[in-house]
Design an enzyme around this catalytic site. Structure first.
Site, mmCIF file in Angstrom:
data_model
loop_
_atom_site.group_PDB
_atom_site.id
_atom_site.type_symbol
_atom_site.label_atom_id
_atom_site.label_comp_id
_atom_site.label_asym_id
_atom_site.label_seq_id
_atom_site.Cartn_x
_atom_site.Cartn_y
_atom_site.Cartn_z
ATOM 1 N N PRO A 185 0.591 -1.441 -0.133
ATOM 2 C CA PRO A 185 0.230 0.284 0.005
ATOM 3 C C PRO A 185 0.548 1.347 -0.266
ATOM 4 O O PRO A 185 0.137 2.545 0.027
ATOM 5 C CB PRO A 185 -1.256 -0.216 1.236
ATOM 6 C CG PRO A 185 -0.150 -1.384 1.753
ATOM 7 C CD PRO A 185 0.437 -2.442 1.233
ATOM 8 N N GLU B 88 2.623 -8.314 9.087
ATOM 9 C CA GLU B 88 2.743 -7.330 9.469
ATOM 10 C C GLU B 88 3.122 -6.221 8.454
ATOM 11 O O GLU B 88 3.505 -4.303 7.496
ATOM 12 C CB GLU B 88 3.023 -6.476 10.328
ATOM 13 C CG GLU B 88 2.304 -5.238 11.524
ATOM 14 C CD GLU B 88 1.159 -4.528 11.500
ATOM 15 O OE1 GLU B 88 -0.070 -5.504 11.192
ATOM 16 O OE2 GLU B 88 0.815 -3.621 10.640
ATOM 17 N N ARG C 125 -4.829 -8.126 -20.439
ATOM 18 C CA ARG C 125 -5.927 -7.340 -21.295
ATOM 19 C C ARG C 125 -5.037 -6.891 -21.927
ATOM 20 O O ARG C 125 -5.925 -6.426 -23.574
ATOM 21 C CB ARG C 125 -6.915 -7.364 -20.138
ATOM 22 C CG ARG C 125 -7.363 -6.238 -19.862
ATOM 23 C CD ARG C 125 -8.240 -5.337 -18.930
ATOM 24 N NE ARG C 125 -9.488 -5.684 -19.681
ATOM 25 C CZ ARG C 125 -10.315 -4.720 -20.681
ATOM 26 N NH1 ARG C 125 -9.494 -4.267 -20.238
ATOM 27 N NH2 ARG C 125 -11.123 -5.193 -21.007
HETATM 28 C C1 LIG Z 1 -2.145 -6.231 6.103
HETATM 29 S S1 LIG Z 1 -0.233 -5.392 4.376
HETATM 30 C C2 LIG Z 1 0.694 -5.069 5.154
HETATM 31 C C3 LIG Z 1 0.564 -3.526 5.330
HETATM 32 C C4 LIG Z 1 1.904 -2.491 6.279
HETATM 33 N N1 LIG Z 1 1.213 -2.968 7.237
HETATM 34 C C5 LIG Z 1 2.075 -1.193 6.079
HETATM 35 O O1 LIG Z 1 1.072 -0.016 6.090
HETATM 36 O O2 LIG Z 1 2.334 -0.810 4.681
HETATM 37 C C6 LIG Z 1 -0.074 -7.393 4.121
HETATM 38 C C7 LIG Z 1 -0.095 -6.628 2.608
HETATM 39 O O3 LIG Z 1 -0.701 -6.486 1.370
HETATM 40 C C8 LIG Z 1 -0.706 -6.343 0.237
HETATM 41 N N2 LIG Z 1 -1.672 -5.064 0.554
HETATM 42 C C9 LIG Z 1 -2.060 -5.100 1.429
HETATM 43 N N3 LIG Z 1 -2.918 -3.488 0.814
HETATM 44 C C10 LIG Z 1 -2.303 -3.253 -0.393
HETATM 45 C C11 LIG Z 1 -2.637 -2.521 -1.688
HETATM 46 N N4 LIG Z 1 -4.037 -1.430 -1.366
HETATM 47 N N5 LIG Z 1 -2.023 -2.739 -2.875
HETATM 48 C C12 LIG Z 1 -1.179 -2.924 -2.808
HETATM 49 N N6 LIG Z 1 -0.451 -4.188 -2.320
HETATM 50 C C13 LIG Z 1 -1.153 -4.582 -0.589
HETATM 51 C C14 LIG Z 1 0.477 -6.102 1.132
HETATM 52 O O4 LIG Z 1 1.604 -7.511 -0.277
HETATM 53 C C15 LIG Z 1 1.109 -5.998 2.059
HETATM 54 O O5 LIG Z 1 2.807 -6.508 1.902
#
Ligand SMILES: C[S@@+](CC[C@H](N)C(=O)[O-])C[C@H]1O[C@@H](n2cnc3c(N)ncnc32)[C@H](O)[C@@H]1O
Length: 230
Positions: free
Chosen positions: A87, A114, A151
């Site tokens: 994210p 996390e 796509r």
């Molecule tokens: C629970 S999230 C970890 C977030 C982290 N604690 C942070 O605040 O950046 C776990 C994983 O989900 C994926 N993920 C979660 N949200 C995402 C998003 N909006 N875009 C891309 N990957 C995402 C990523 O690979 C991330 O490492």
């Protein structure tokens, strides 16, 4: 195009790849997609891939060794574009999907827990986010990126112009679409679409795209106006 997806949850990914356009793209060899479970690269007995964070704090952190070992085991990883799903990455857009779809080989890393051990970041070329919200793991996000990219590979969609008309392609949302019946509960298809006059239909569609974009996405409309002025 070749895509390798590094994941802890292959079962979240495989079924999606075996349906619809993604299945077609694989079946007709437009894309070769490999799903790699990086847990297999953990060297401890319990095959763990996470550990507690140095300095304390909530949650577990993805360890660097199994991820990098899995990455290095991918043929041609040196030359591939390596994408980390997070994210915290740059926002994924249609323009980015178009650029990415031109790569010969892309590796996509799905996180979990996390967060990543920060050192993992050094081994990836680009960090991508699919939006300002947090998912539990990267699989759904990776599938969004893969679908949007695949796509756009020439030949994947049976009618190439349908991708050109899609929303965002020219900073515009797509125009309204209709199919049979001509009237449903008193709501009729606009006469212009039944006129058979190709040029008028094209102009109507452009007007509709413009007004819809202006109303729903003024930010996008601004970009459209600027691109027209160039
Ligand atoms: C629970 S999230 C970890 C977030 C982290 N604690 C942070 O605040 O950046 C776990 C994983 O989900 C994926 N993920 C979660 N949200 C995402 C998003 N909006 N875009 C891309 N990957 C995402 C990523 O690979 C991330 O490492």
């Amino acid at each position: 195009m070749r895509i390798d997806i590094l994941t802890l949850f292959p079962n979240m990914i495989e079924p999606v790849l075996n349906e619809s356009m993604m299945w077609r793209a694989k079946a007709y060899k437009f894309v070769n997609i490999n799903v790699i479970d990086y847990r297999a690269y953990s060297e401890d007995k319990r095959k763990t891939v996470d550990d507690t964070p140095y300095g304390g704090g909530a949650g577990m952190v993805l360890r660097v060794e199994p991820v990098i070992k899995a990455l290095r085991d991918i043929d041609g990883h040196e030359d591939a574009l390596k994408i980390l799903m997070t994210p915290q990455g740059i926002p994924f857009t249609q323009t980015r999907a178009k650029t990415l779809s031109k790569n010969k080989h892309v590796i996509i890393m799905c996180g979990h827990y996390e967060g990543y051990d920060e050192r993992i970041r050094d081994y990836f070329d680009v960090e991508v986010s699919i939006g300002d919200y947090v998912l539990t793991s990267g699989e759904v996000a990776a599938l969004v990126v893969v679908d949007a990219m695949v796509r756009l590979i020439p030949g994947v969609l049976s009618n190439a112009s349908s991708a050109e008309d899609d929303s965002f392609s020219n900073h515009l949302l797509e125009y309204p679409q209709y199919t049979r019946p001509r009237v449903f509960e008193g709501k009729a298809v606009p006469d212009i679409l039944l006129s058979g006059h190709h040029q008028n239909i094209q102009s109507w569609r452009l007007e509709q795209s413009e007004s819809r974009t202006k109303k729903r996405r003024p930010d996008l409309y601004q970009k459209y106006k600027e691109s027209k002025e160039k």
